[in-house]
Design an enzyme around this catalytic site. Structure first.
Site, mmCIF file in Angstrom:
data_model
loop_
_atom_site.group_PDB
_atom_site.id
_atom_site.type_symbol
_atom_site.label_atom_id
_atom_site.label_comp_id
_atom_site.label_asym_id
_atom_site.label_seq_id
_atom_site.Cartn_x
_atom_site.Cartn_y
_atom_site.Cartn_z
ATOM 1 N N HIS A 107 0.858 -1.186 0.000
ATOM 2 C CA HIS A 107 0.000 0.000 0.000
ATOM 3 C C HIS A 107 0.900 1.244 0.000
ATOM 4 C CE1 HIS A 107 -3.633 2.290 0.671
ATOM 5 N NE2 HIS A 107 -2.973 2.999 1.562
ATOM 6 N N GLU A 177 8.992 1.272 -2.974
ATOM 7 C CA GLU A 177 8.292 -0.018 -3.114
ATOM 8 C C GLU A 177 9.156 -1.063 -3.815
ATOM 9 O OE1 GLU A 177 3.651 1.443 -3.227
ATOM 10 O OE2 GLU A 177 4.619 0.951 -5.116
HETATM 11 C C1 GRF Z 1 1.613 0.772 -6.023
HETATM 12 O O1 GRF Z 1 1.857 2.091 -5.675
HETATM 13 C C2 GRF Z 1 1.094 -0.017 -4.843
HETATM 14 O O2 GRF Z 1 1.490 0.492 -3.630
HETATM 15 C C3 GRF Z 1 -0.405 0.130 -4.981
HETATM 16 O O3 GRF Z 1 -0.644 0.143 -6.361
HETATM 17 C C4 GRF Z 1 0.489 0.653 -7.052
HETATM 18 C C5 GRF Z 1 0.809 -0.304 -8.151
HETATM 19 O O4 GRF Z 1 1.752 0.238 -9.031
HETATM 20 N N1 GRF Z 1 -1.105 -0.897 -4.266
HETATM 21 P P1 GRF Z 1 2.331 -0.606 -10.226
HETATM 22 O O5 GRF Z 1 1.148 -1.122 -11.044
HETATM 23 O O6 GRF Z 1 3.110 -1.741 -9.646
HETATM 24 O O7 GRF Z 1 3.188 0.336 -10.994
#
Ligand code: GRF
Length: 205
Positions: A107, A177
């Site tokens: 998240h 992330e």
């Molecule tokens: C990410 O920011 C994650 O935290 C959220 O959705 C986004 C997905 O990004 N749950 P991506 O599709 O991996 O670029």
């Protein structure tokens, strides 16, 4: 572990997990990608030769049927562990039960703030900026029956500056992330996470 990654959008976290496996950081390999609709992540998975499944909850007679279809696909592909990376639908109850403590979500904020139903994408970052927060970040947590609610596995912060926009904040958090999610997956593949009630603890190797 054989991973299934659930996606609804671009899938940059998915591509990063694939890369981390190729580079040897992760032993776990993505064996199945599931989405509720056709999206960029499904296209890139197909190009990468990864098995995909598109299942729109609306095209099933009931939530139970939707859940059973997802569970079937996970079992057929012999998936051990599920990663939600931008999946915008609720994970069916039957999947959460069958994969207890083996489904994680990332998240783009510091839970338990700025989460829950409807809190996704730019809405999260706008809310953080509107609240005048000085830090935001990313959270990896175990998935339970409620949105953005299960035990927290890892969290990391980024500063929010006065001139951040939702887009600039999203971009900073995405970079975070790409480290945090593979690190969390690695903790599980090394069997270093123990869940005790609302708390997930991990052990140093
Ligand atoms: C990410 O920011 C994650 O935290 C959220 O959705 C986004 C997905 O990004 N749950 P991506 O599709 O991996 O670029």
């Amino acid at each position: 572990m054989k991973l299934a990654v659930f996606v609804s959008g671009k899938g940059t976290n998915l591509l990063n997990i694939i890369k981390k496996h190729e580079e040897g950081f992760l032993k776990s390999e993505v064996g199945l990608v599931i989405s509720n609709h056709d999206c960029e992540a499904i296209e890139s998975s197909t190009r990468a030769g990864i098995q995909t499944k598109v299942a729109d909850p609306k095209s099933f007679a009931s939530e139970v049927e939707f859940g059973n279809s997802i569970l079937d696909a996970l079992k057929k592909s012999e998936v051990d562990f599920v990663v939600l990376a931008g999946f915008l639908k609720k994970v069916p109850e039957v999947v959460v039960k069958n994969f207890e403590n083996r489904v994680i979500n990332i998240h783009p904020a510091l839970l338990p703030s700025f989460g829950g139903k409807g809190m996704y994408g730019m809405k999260v970052h706008q809310a953080v900026i509107d609240a005048g927060c000085k830090v935001s970040g990313a959270t990896v947590h175990i998935v339970d029956a409620e949105y953005d609610h299960g035990p927290i596995v890892l969290q990391r912060c980024v500063p929010v500056s006065g001139d951040d926009t939702p887009e600039s904040l999203a971009s900073k958090i995405h970079q975070l992330e790409y480290e945090l999610l593979p690190e969390a997956i690695k903790l599980f593949e090394e069997n270093r996470v123990k869940v005790e009630g609302r708390k997930a603890r991990f052990f140093l190797s």
